[in-house]
Design a protein around this motif. Structure first.
Motif, mmCIF file in Angstrom:
data_model
loop_
_atom_site.group_PDB
_atom_site.id
_atom_site.type_symbol
_atom_site.label_atom_id
_atom_site.label_comp_id
_atom_site.label_asym_id
_atom_site.label_seq_id
_atom_site.Cartn_x
_atom_site.Cartn_y
_atom_site.Cartn_z
ATOM 1 N N SER A 49 0.823 -1.202 0.000
ATOM 2 C CA SER A 49 0.000 0.000 0.000
ATOM 3 C C SER A 49 0.856 1.250 0.000
ATOM 4 O O SER A 49 1.924 1.279 0.599
ATOM 5 C CB SER A 49 -0.900 0.007 1.239
ATOM 6 O OG SER A 49 -1.609 1.216 1.313
ATOM 7 N N PHE A 50 0.358 2.286 -0.674
ATOM 8 C CA PHE A 50 0.993 3.605 -0.615
ATOM 9 C C PHE A 50 0.167 4.521 0.273
ATOM 10 O O PHE A 50 0.045 5.709 0.017
ATOM 11 C CB PHE A 50 1.117 4.190 -2.030
ATOM 12 C CG PHE A 50 2.215 3.540 -2.827
ATOM 13 C CD1 PHE A 50 3.526 3.968 -2.701
ATOM 14 C CD2 PHE A 50 1.948 2.499 -3.681
ATOM 15 C CE1 PHE A 50 4.545 3.371 -3.416
ATOM 16 C CE2 PHE A 50 2.954 1.896 -4.407
ATOM 17 C CZ PHE A 50 4.261 2.325 -4.277
ATOM 18 N N LEU A 51 -0.395 3.952 1.313
ATOM 19 C CA LEU A 51 -1.253 4.685 2.235
ATOM 20 C C LEU A 51 -0.616 4.760 3.614
ATOM 21 O O LEU A 51 -0.088 3.771 4.112
ATOM 22 C CB LEU A 51 -2.616 3.983 2.340
ATOM 23 C CG LEU A 51 -3.674 4.685 3.192
ATOM 24 C CD1 LEU A 51 -4.229 5.897 2.458
ATOM 25 C CD2 LEU A 51 -4.801 3.714 3.524
ATOM 26 N N TRP A 52 -0.654 5.967 4.205
ATOM 27 C CA TRP A 52 -0.201 6.164 5.592
ATOM 28 C C TRP A 52 -1.335 6.800 6.373
ATOM 29 O O TRP A 52 -2.055 7.665 5.860
ATOM 30 C CB TRP A 52 1.018 7.077 5.646
ATOM 31 C CG TRP A 52 2.284 6.430 5.187
ATOM 32 C CD1 TRP A 52 3.265 5.868 5.948
ATOM 33 C CD2 TRP A 52 2.717 6.279 3.832
ATOM 34 N NE1 TRP A 52 4.275 5.375 5.158
ATOM 35 C CE2 TRP A 52 3.971 5.618 3.860
ATOM 36 C CE3 TRP A 52 2.176 6.645 2.579
ATOM 37 C CZ2 TRP A 52 4.680 5.310 2.707
ATOM 38 C CZ3 TRP A 52 2.872 6.335 1.433
ATOM 39 C CH2 TRP A 52 4.111 5.678 1.506
ATOM 40 N N PRO A 94 -9.406 9.702 11.701
ATOM 41 C CA PRO A 94 -8.071 9.583 11.108
ATOM 42 C C PRO A 94 -7.966 10.361 9.799
ATOM 43 O O PRO A 94 -8.967 10.625 9.134
ATOM 44 C CB PRO A 94 -7.928 8.074 10.855
ATOM 45 C CG PRO A 94 -9.330 7.569 10.751
ATOM 46 C CD PRO A 94 -10.133 8.419 11.683
ATOM 47 N N SER A 95 -6.762 10.744 9.467
ATOM 48 C CA SER A 95 -6.486 11.335 8.156
ATOM 49 C C SER A 95 -5.436 10.472 7.475
ATOM 50 O O SER A 95 -4.778 9.639 8.116
ATOM 51 C CB SER A 95 -6.002 12.776 8.302
ATOM 52 O OG SER A 95 -7.077 13.625 8.662
ATOM 53 N N TYR A 96 -5.270 10.698 6.165
ATOM 54 C CA TYR A 96 -4.419 9.788 5.385
ATOM 55 C C TYR A 96 -3.556 10.538 4.375
ATOM 56 O O TYR A 96 -3.935 11.591 3.868
ATOM 57 C CB TYR A 96 -5.290 8.788 4.609
ATOM 58 C CG TYR A 96 -6.224 7.981 5.462
ATOM 59 C CD1 TYR A 96 -5.807 6.798 6.073
ATOM 60 C CD2 TYR A 96 -7.532 8.414 5.674
ATOM 61 C CE1 TYR A 96 -6.676 6.052 6.866
ATOM 62 C CE2 TYR A 96 -8.406 7.675 6.459
ATOM 63 C CZ TYR A 96 -7.976 6.494 7.056
ATOM 64 O OH TYR A 96 -8.837 5.772 7.842
ATOM 65 N N PHE A 97 -2.391 9.947 4.106
ATOM 66 C CA PHE A 97 -1.578 10.328 2.953
ATOM 67 C C PHE A 97 -1.609 9.167 1.974
ATOM 68 O O PHE A 97 -1.405 8.011 2.374
ATOM 69 C CB PHE A 97 -0.119 10.579 3.363
ATOM 70 C CG PHE A 97 0.077 11.863 4.109
ATOM 71 C CD1 PHE A 97 0.071 13.075 3.447
ATOM 72 C CD2 PHE A 97 0.283 11.839 5.473
ATOM 73 C CE1 PHE A 97 0.246 14.253 4.142
ATOM 74 C CE2 PHE A 97 0.460 13.009 6.177
ATOM 75 C CZ PHE A 97 0.447 14.231 5.501
ATOM 76 N N PHE A 98 -1.843 9.491 0.729
ATOM 77 C CA PHE A 98 -1.832 8.453 -0.294
ATOM 78 C C PHE A 98 -0.901 8.884 -1.429
ATOM 79 O O PHE A 98 -1.007 9.995 -1.949
ATOM 80 C CB PHE A 98 -3.250 8.219 -0.839
ATOM 81 C CG PHE A 98 -3.296 7.208 -1.956
ATOM 82 C CD1 PHE A 98 -2.961 5.882 -1.724
ATOM 83 C CD2 PHE A 98 -3.659 7.590 -3.238
ATOM 84 C CE1 PHE A 98 -2.989 4.951 -2.751
ATOM 85 C CE2 PHE A 98 -3.693 6.667 -4.273
ATOM 86 C CZ PHE A 98 -3.364 5.337 -4.033
ATOM 87 N N GLY A 99 0.014 8.023 -1.805
ATOM 88 C CA GLY A 99 0.966 8.324 -2.862
ATOM 89 C C GLY A 99 0.420 7.969 -4.229
ATOM 90 O O GLY A 99 0.065 6.814 -4.488
ATOM 91 N N THR A 100 0.320 8.960 -5.106
ATOM 92 C CA THR A 100 -0.209 8.742 -6.448
ATOM 93 C C THR A 100 0.932 8.633 -7.454
ATOM 94 O O THR A 100 2.109 8.748 -7.112
ATOM 95 C CB THR A 100 -1.143 9.891 -6.860
ATOM 96 O OG1 THR A 100 -0.390 11.119 -6.882
ATOM 97 C CG2 THR A 100 -2.313 10.026 -5.895
#
Length: 333
Positions: free
Chosen positions: A42-45, A52-58
Motif C-alpha cells: 500500500s501507498f497509504l499512511w 483519522p487522516s491519510y496520505f496516499f501516494g499517487t
C-alpha cells in the motif's frame, strides 16, 4: 527517505497501513505482481487522530493501469474521508488556464526569435516526425472513443511556437509512442479529483500554479538551451535506434504496482523533468547538467516539500474534527 517524509515525521505521527510487509526494492525484472488484494503493498499512511487522516501516494499515469493494484484499504480510506486535498486543483478551470499562461513567452515573442537557428530547425523537424507517426501510435480503443491523431497532436503541441523553451522541452519529452497510447484516460490524480467531486466531497489544493511554474521558468537561458538540446539528442537517437531509455513508463507502472516506493525509478515521476546527468558528457556540459539537477531538486523537491508539509500541518491543526485524504505524488513523500 525523501525530505517530504523527513519533514512530516518530525511533526506528525504517521503509521504505515500497507496490507503486506514491504520488501526491499525489487528490480524491474524480479518484481512479482500480487494477484490477491490481501497481498498488495500500500501507498497509504494513516495520521493518528480522530477521525483519522491519510496520505496516499499517487503516480502520473492513466489510472486504469494501476487501479486494480491499489489495495482496498486505500480505496476505503478515500471513501471515508470527508475532505480530499491534492497538489493542485485539477478540476478548476483557473488552474488549467494559469498552467497554460505560465508556459507562454512574453507577448509578441515566438520561439523562433529566442532559440538558436539549428536547435529550432531540429525541433521543428522532430515535431513534424511526431505528427507523421502519431496515427500509427494511437490505439484502436482511442480511435473508438473518437480521438483523432491531428486533434491529439494539436491538444498537446498546439501553439508550441509561443511557448517558453523549457516547456517545449517537457512537451518533447512526453511526445513518445508510449505516452501517446495512454492519452484519453485520466491520470490517477485527476481520476481521484473527479471521483471526489462526483461524491461531493470537499476538495482543496496545497499549492498554487505559480509555485510549480516559477522554478522551471527560473532556469537561466543557457541551462534551458542545454536541456532542450539534450532532449532533442535523446529523441533523435531513439528515432535512429541507437538508444534505449533505461527507465520507461512501463517500468514506472510496474514498480508502483509492486509497491516499490523506495526504487530510484519513482524519482523520474516526481517532477516530470528528465535527468540530463550522463557520464559521457564533456566536463563543462556535465557541470551544467549537475547545476540543473541541483537547482530542480532544491526548488521542486526540498523547498516544495517543506512548503507543502507546513500547509498540511496547518490544515490538520485548524480542522481537528475533519478526516483528510491527501493525495500527492508517491515519489515526493
Amino acid at each position: 527517505m525523501s525530505p517530504w517524509s523527513w519533514f512530516l515525521l518530525q511533526t506528525l505521527c504517521l503509521l504505515p497501513t500497507g496490507a503486506a510487509q514491504r520488501r526491499g526494492a525489487p528490480g524491474a525484472a524480479n518484481c512479482e505482481l500480487k494477484p490477491q488484494q490481501s497481498e498488495l503493498n500500500s501507498f497509504l499512511w494513516t495520521i493518528k487522530r480522530d477521525p483519522p487522516s491519510y496520505f496516499f501516494g499517487t503516480i502520473h499515469v492513466p489510472y486504469t493501469r494501476v487501479w486494480d493494484f491499489i489495495p482496498d484499504n486505500s480505496k476505503e480510506a478515500f471513501l471515508q474521508s470527508s475532505t480530499v486535498y491534492f497538489e493542485l486543483d485539477l478540476t478548476d478551470p483557473y488552474t488549467i488556464s494559469a498552467l497554460t499562461s505560465c508556459q507562454m513567452l512574453p507577448q509578441g515573442k515566438n520561439l523562433q526569435d529566442v532559440l538558436p537557428k539549428d536547435i529550432y530547425c531540429r525541433l521543428k523537424r522532430h515535431l513534424e516526425y511526431v505528427k507523421l507517426m502519431m496515427p500509427s501510435w494511437m490505439t484502436p480503443d482511442q480511435r473508438g472513443k473518437g480521438l483523432y491523431a491531428d486533434y491529439l497532436f494539436n491538444a498537446i503541441a498546439g501553439n508550441w511556437e509561443r511557448k517558453r523553451p523549457v516547456w517545449v522541452m517537457l512537451m518533447v519529452n512526453s511526445l513518445t509512442e508510449v505516452d501517446i497510447k495512454s492519452r484519453g484516460v485520466p491520470v490517477l490524480d485527476l481520476f481521484l479529483a473527479q471521483e471526489a467531486e462526483r461524491l461531493r466531497k470537499q476538495t482543496g489544493a496545497v499549492e498554487k500554479v505559480e509555485e510549480q511554474c516559477h522554478p522551471l521558468n527560473g532556469l537561466n537561458f543557457s541551462q534551458v538551451i542545454f536541456a532542450l538540446n539534450q532532449t532533442l539528442l535523446q529523441q533523435e537517437s531513439l528515432r535512429a535506434g541507437s538508444l534505449q531509455i533505461p527507465y520507461t513508463t512501463e517500468d514506472l507502472i510496474k514498480h508502483y504496482n509492486c509497491g516499490d516506493l523506495s526504487s530510484v525509478i519513482l524519482s523520474h515521476d516526481s517532477s516530470q523533468v528528465p535527468s540530463f546527468i550522463n557520464a559521457t558528457l564533456p566536463p563543462q556540459e556535465l557541470i551544467t547538467a549537475q547545476e540543473i539537477d541541483s537547482y530542480l531538486r532544491r526548488e521542486l523537491i526540498y523547498k516544495r516539500n517543506e512548503r507543502i508539509g507546513k500547509r498540511v500541518k496547518a490544515l490538520l491543526e485548524e480542522f481537528p474534527d475533519k478526516g483528510f485524504f491527501f493525495a500527492f505524488g508517491a515519489a515526493s513523500q
